[in-house]
Write an enzyme that holds these catalytic residues in place. Structure first.
Site, PDB file in Angstrom:
ATOM      1  N   GLY A 176     -25.473   1.708   3.020  1.00 48.37           N
ATOM      2  CA  GLY A 176     -24.594   2.479   2.128  1.00 48.37           C
ATOM      3  C   GLY A 176     -24.752   2.040   0.690  1.00 48.37           C
ATOM      4  O   GLY A 176     -24.407   0.915   0.336  1.00 48.37           O
ATOM      5  N   VAL A 177     -25.334   2.939  -0.134  1.00 45.91           N
ATOM      6  CA  VAL A 177     -25.523   2.585  -1.546  1.00 45.91           C
ATOM      7  C   VAL A 177     -24.726   3.545  -2.432  1.00 45.91           C
ATOM      8  O   VAL A 177     -25.261   4.222  -3.294  1.00 45.91           O
ATOM      9  CB  VAL A 177     -27.020   2.509  -1.955  1.00 45.91           C
ATOM     10  CG1 VAL A 177     -27.585   1.160  -1.637  1.00 45.91           C
ATOM     11  CG2 VAL A 177     -27.868   3.592  -1.284  1.00 45.91           C
ATOM     12  N   GLY A 178     -23.420   3.580  -2.161  1.00 45.18           N
ATOM     13  CA  GLY A 178     -22.491   4.360  -2.974  1.00 45.18           C
ATOM     14  C   GLY A 178     -22.060   3.509  -4.159  1.00 45.18           C
ATOM     15  O   GLY A 178     -22.865   2.778  -4.743  1.00 45.18           O
ATOM     16  N   LYS A 195       0.870  -1.181   0.000  1.00 51.84           N
ATOM     17  CA  LYS A 195       0.000   0.000   0.000  1.00 51.84           C
ATOM     18  C   LYS A 195       0.897   1.219   0.000  1.00 51.84           C
ATOM     19  O   LYS A 195       1.996   1.186   0.569  1.00 51.84           O
ATOM     20  CB  LYS A 195      -0.855   0.001   1.269  1.00 51.84           C
ATOM     21  CG  LYS A 195      -2.149   0.755   1.130  1.00 51.84           C
ATOM     22  CD  LYS A 195      -3.252  -0.113   0.559  1.00 51.84           C
ATOM     23  CE  LYS A 195      -4.555   0.626   0.459  1.00 51.84           C
ATOM     24  NZ  LYS A 195      -5.648  -0.219   0.007  1.00 51.84           N
ATOM     25  N   VAL A 199     -20.147   0.665  -4.547  1.00 50.08           N
ATOM     26  CA  VAL A 199     -20.355  -0.789  -4.478  1.00 50.08           C
ATOM     27  C   VAL A 199     -21.801  -1.117  -4.100  1.00 50.08           C
ATOM     28  O   VAL A 199     -22.416  -2.011  -4.687  1.00 50.08           O
ATOM     29  CB  VAL A 199     -19.399  -1.450  -3.458  1.00 50.08           C
ATOM     30  CG1 VAL A 199     -19.582  -2.954  -3.476  1.00 50.08           C
ATOM     31  CG2 VAL A 199     -17.957  -1.107  -3.760  1.00 50.08           C
ATOM     32  N   TYR A 214     -24.536   0.398  -4.662  1.00 54.96           N
ATOM     33  CA  TYR A 214     -25.448   0.537  -5.801  1.00 54.96           C
ATOM     34  C   TYR A 214     -25.394  -0.705  -6.701  1.00 54.96           C
ATOM     35  O   TYR A 214     -26.419  -1.290  -7.048  1.00 54.96           O
ATOM     36  CB  TYR A 214     -25.091   1.800  -6.608  1.00 54.96           C
ATOM     37  CG  TYR A 214     -25.820   1.883  -7.929  1.00 54.96           C
ATOM     38  CD1 TYR A 214     -27.141   2.312  -7.981  1.00 54.96           C
ATOM     39  CD2 TYR A 214     -25.201   1.478  -9.116  1.00 54.96           C
ATOM     40  CE1 TYR A 214     -27.829   2.351  -9.192  1.00 54.96           C
ATOM     41  CE2 TYR A 214     -25.878   1.513 -10.322  1.00 54.96           C
ATOM     42  CZ  TYR A 214     -27.197   1.958 -10.354  1.00 54.96           C
ATOM     43  OH  TYR A 214     -27.873   1.970 -11.546  1.00 54.96           O
TER      44      TYR A 214
HETATM   45  P1  NAD Z   1     -18.614   5.101  -1.546  1.00 57.34           P
HETATM   46  O1  NAD Z   1     -18.057   6.252  -0.798  1.00 57.34           O
HETATM   47  O2  NAD Z   1     -18.912   5.243  -2.989  1.00 57.34           O
HETATM   48  O3  NAD Z   1     -19.976   4.598  -0.836  1.00 57.34           O
HETATM   49  C1  NAD Z   1     -20.181   4.622   0.524  1.00 57.34           C
HETATM   50  C2  NAD Z   1     -21.626   5.047   0.747  1.00 57.34           C
HETATM   51  O4  NAD Z   1     -21.925   4.929   2.132  1.00 57.34           O
HETATM   52  C3  NAD Z   1     -21.899   6.491   0.356  1.00 57.34           C
HETATM   53  O5  NAD Z   1     -23.027   6.544  -0.494  1.00 57.34           O
HETATM   54  C4  NAD Z   1     -22.137   7.203   1.690  1.00 57.34           C
HETATM   55  O6  NAD Z   1     -23.079   8.275   1.570  1.00 57.34           O
HETATM   56  C5  NAD Z   1     -22.702   6.068   2.511  1.00 57.34           C
HETATM   57  N1  NAD Z   1     -22.565   6.201   3.962  1.00 57.34           N
HETATM   58  C6  NAD Z   1     -21.563   6.743   4.688  1.00 57.34           C
HETATM   59  N2  NAD Z   1     -21.806   6.624   5.996  1.00 57.34           N
HETATM   60  C7  NAD Z   1     -22.971   5.976   6.117  1.00 57.34           C
HETATM   61  C8  NAD Z   1     -23.753   5.547   7.206  1.00 57.34           C
HETATM   62  N3  NAD Z   1     -23.376   5.770   8.476  1.00 57.34           N
HETATM   63  N4  NAD Z   1     -24.909   4.877   6.966  1.00 57.34           N
HETATM   64  C9  NAD Z   1     -25.302   4.643   5.701  1.00 57.34           C
HETATM   65  N5  NAD Z   1     -24.616   5.045   4.605  1.00 57.34           N
HETATM   66  C10 NAD Z   1     -23.467   5.701   4.826  1.00 57.34           C
HETATM   67  O7  NAD Z   1     -17.593   3.903  -1.296  1.00 57.34           O
HETATM   68  P2  NAD Z   1     -17.525   2.499  -2.057  1.00 57.34           P
HETATM   69  O8  NAD Z   1     -16.444   2.549  -3.066  1.00 57.34           O
HETATM   70  O9  NAD Z   1     -18.894   2.076  -2.471  1.00 57.34           O
HETATM   71  O10 NAD Z   1     -17.003   1.556  -0.883  1.00 57.34           O
HETATM   72  C11 NAD Z   1     -17.867   1.151   0.161  1.00 57.34           C
HETATM   73  C12 NAD Z   1     -17.090   0.272   1.130  1.00 57.34           C
HETATM   74  O11 NAD Z   1     -16.591  -0.877   0.450  1.00 57.34           O
HETATM   75  C13 NAD Z   1     -15.865   0.952   1.760  1.00 57.34           C
HETATM   76  O12 NAD Z   1     -15.702   0.453   3.065  1.00 57.34           O
HETATM   77  C14 NAD Z   1     -14.730   0.476   0.874  1.00 57.34           C
HETATM   78  O13 NAD Z   1     -13.491   0.500   1.576  1.00 57.34           O
HETATM   79  C15 NAD Z   1     -15.168  -0.937   0.585  1.00 57.34           C
HETATM   80  N6  NAD Z   1     -14.609  -1.506  -0.640  1.00 57.34           N
HETATM   81  C16 NAD Z   1     -14.815  -0.897  -1.839  1.00 57.34           C
HETATM   82  C17 NAD Z   1     -14.295  -1.461  -2.998  1.00 57.34           C
HETATM   83  C18 NAD Z   1     -14.551  -0.863  -4.352  1.00 57.34           C
HETATM   84  O14 NAD Z   1     -14.374  -1.555  -5.356  1.00 57.34           O
HETATM   85  N7  NAD Z   1     -14.999   0.388  -4.434  1.00 57.34           N
HETATM   86  C19 NAD Z   1     -13.535  -2.653  -2.923  1.00 57.34           C
HETATM   87  C20 NAD Z   1     -13.343  -3.265  -1.669  1.00 57.34           C
HETATM   88  C21 NAD Z   1     -13.891  -2.669  -0.534  1.00 57.34           C
END
Ligand code: NAD
Length: 349
Positions: free
Chosen positions: A180-182, A80, A184, A186
């Site tokens: 959390g529907v960001g 990292k 991933v 979504y």
């Molecule tokens: P993101 O920031 O796009 O989505 C996170 C979502 O969670 C956002 O929509 C945010 O508004 C929401 N959120 C924040 N706090 C919240 C709460 N207390 N209650 C409900 N919703 C809340 O991030 P992401 O890329 O979708 O990643 C999500 C998680 O998955 C993270 O922990 C990340 O480390 C992990 N992850 C992501 C990937 C990837 O491919 N993006 C891969 C492995 C792990």
């Protein structure tokens, strides 16, 4: 700071530092273990209060990457990088070019990718200085956004848990509460909807919950209520530490399986889930799809191969469930044991 003591605590490995005064670059590359192959892991670009905090973050995250890559069966070790975000004005292009030179000097021993605070544009800048970078634009042969692959792997992991715990062969009618529907979350809703699951969501951004309602017929609940939903699967897909002293007593779901990293606030919360009979899919085992996807990019990107390997997350999760039952041990410990078995079979370089 006890530099070598910390390395020893995290069972390292090697660490490289680079200071470039002209661009304000202060970067750390932590290579935890390269027994399985060159270290692969993202570049974090955030502000830190102290250099020590950045150093510890790099060590902790790199170690996590070794475990994730080994369990996913990738020919990569864990690494990292952390760039300490300057507090004063800086030239982003110059800074990431300097970082690219740093990566190039490591000659492929570490391969970088996106992480918190970095994006595709930064990877494109790094690419002008070194080929040891992934997550670049698909138009340049890159793998693009990893989130759909992460979500695919999480769906497969949920299917394995549902089969093991509930004896159901698929997700038809299975109720999943997604926190959390960001990015991933979504795509996970999309996967779940396609598989016939019933979905409930919560997000601090109401637009994101609303989109899930509109596109996938998801029910929406308040943020504090999502761990309490009476459902089959609770899927944490927001920030880490969602499984903690506050939430564990209220969980209604027999399964916890989601994408978030570091879901357990502390390891003891994994023990709590186990004693409550709640099946927990270890985070780094179920969310490896994005890493599988960028690892494919190192060899010349092949989306079909990345997909095929991501589908295997089902087998990994099912294996963890079986071993956990056989040993009566929490799943997070079983996953760690499986990695340590794999690593100890290969001599350190
Ligand atoms: P993101 O920031 O796009 O989505 C996170 C979502 O969670 C956002 O929509 C945010 O508004 C929401 N959120 C924040 N706090 C919240 C709460 N207390 N209650 C409900 N919703 C809340 O991030 P992401 O890329 O979708 O990643 C999500 C998680 O998955 C993270 O922990 C990340 O480390 C992990 N992850 C992501 C990937 C990837 O491919 N993006 C891969 C492995 C792990």
């Amino acid at each position: 700071m006890d530099v070598f003591g910390k390395l020893s605590n995290y069972d390292f490995g090697e660490v490289h530092f680079r200071l470039d005064k002209a661009t304000q670059l202060k970067a750390i590359v932590a290579i935890h273990d390269s027994r399985m192959g060159p270290a692969l892991g993202g570049c974090r670009f955030i502000e830190y209060d102290t250099d020590e905090a950045a150093y510890i973050d790099a060590l902790r995250l790199a170690r996590g990457m070794t475990y994730k890559a080994a369990l996913a069966g990738l020919a990569h070790g864990g690494g990292k990088s952390v760039i300490i975000r300057p507090k004063s004005r800086f030239d982003r292009v110059a800074l990431f070019r300097a970082f690219g030179r740093f990566i190039e000097d490591l000659r492929g021993h570490y391969i970088t990718a996106e992480d918190s605070g970095t994006g595709l544009e930064d990877m494109e800048i790094i690419r002008t200085m070194t080929k040891h970078v992934t997550g670049i634009d698909p138009s340049h042969g890159g793998s693009g956004d990893p989130s759909p692959f992460t979500a695919l792997g999480v769906r497969r992991g949920i299917e394995a848990c549902v089969k093991f715990k509930l004896g159901k062969p698929d997700l038809k009618g299975v109720h999943v509460a997604v926190q959390g529907v960001g990015h991933v979350g979504y795509y996970l809703c999309k996967e779940l909807h396609g598989a016939g699951a019933k979905i409930t969501v919560a997000d601090i951004d109401p637009h994101k919950s609303e989109r899930a309602r509109r596109e996938f017929g998801a029910a929406i609940v308040a943020i504090d209520d999502v761990p309490k939903v009476e459902c089959d699967v609770f899927a944490p897909c927001a920030l880490g530490a969602g499984i903690n002293d506050v939430t564990v007593p209220f969980l209604q779901a027999p399964i916890v399986a989601g994408a978030a990293n570091n879901q357990l606030a502390e390891p003891r919360h994994g023990n709590d889930l186990h004693s409550r009979g709640i099946l927990y899919a270890p985070d780094y085992a179920i969310n490896a799809g994005g890493l599988v996807n960028v690892a494919q990019e190192v060899r010349g990107y092949d989306a079909a191969a990345a997909r095929a390997q991501t589908l295997k997350i089902y087998d990994t999760i099912y294996d963890i469930c079986e071993r956990s039952k056989r040993l009566n041990a929490p799943t997070y410990k079983v996953a760690d044991m499986m990695v340590e078995e794999k690593l100890s079979a290969v001599a350190r370089k």
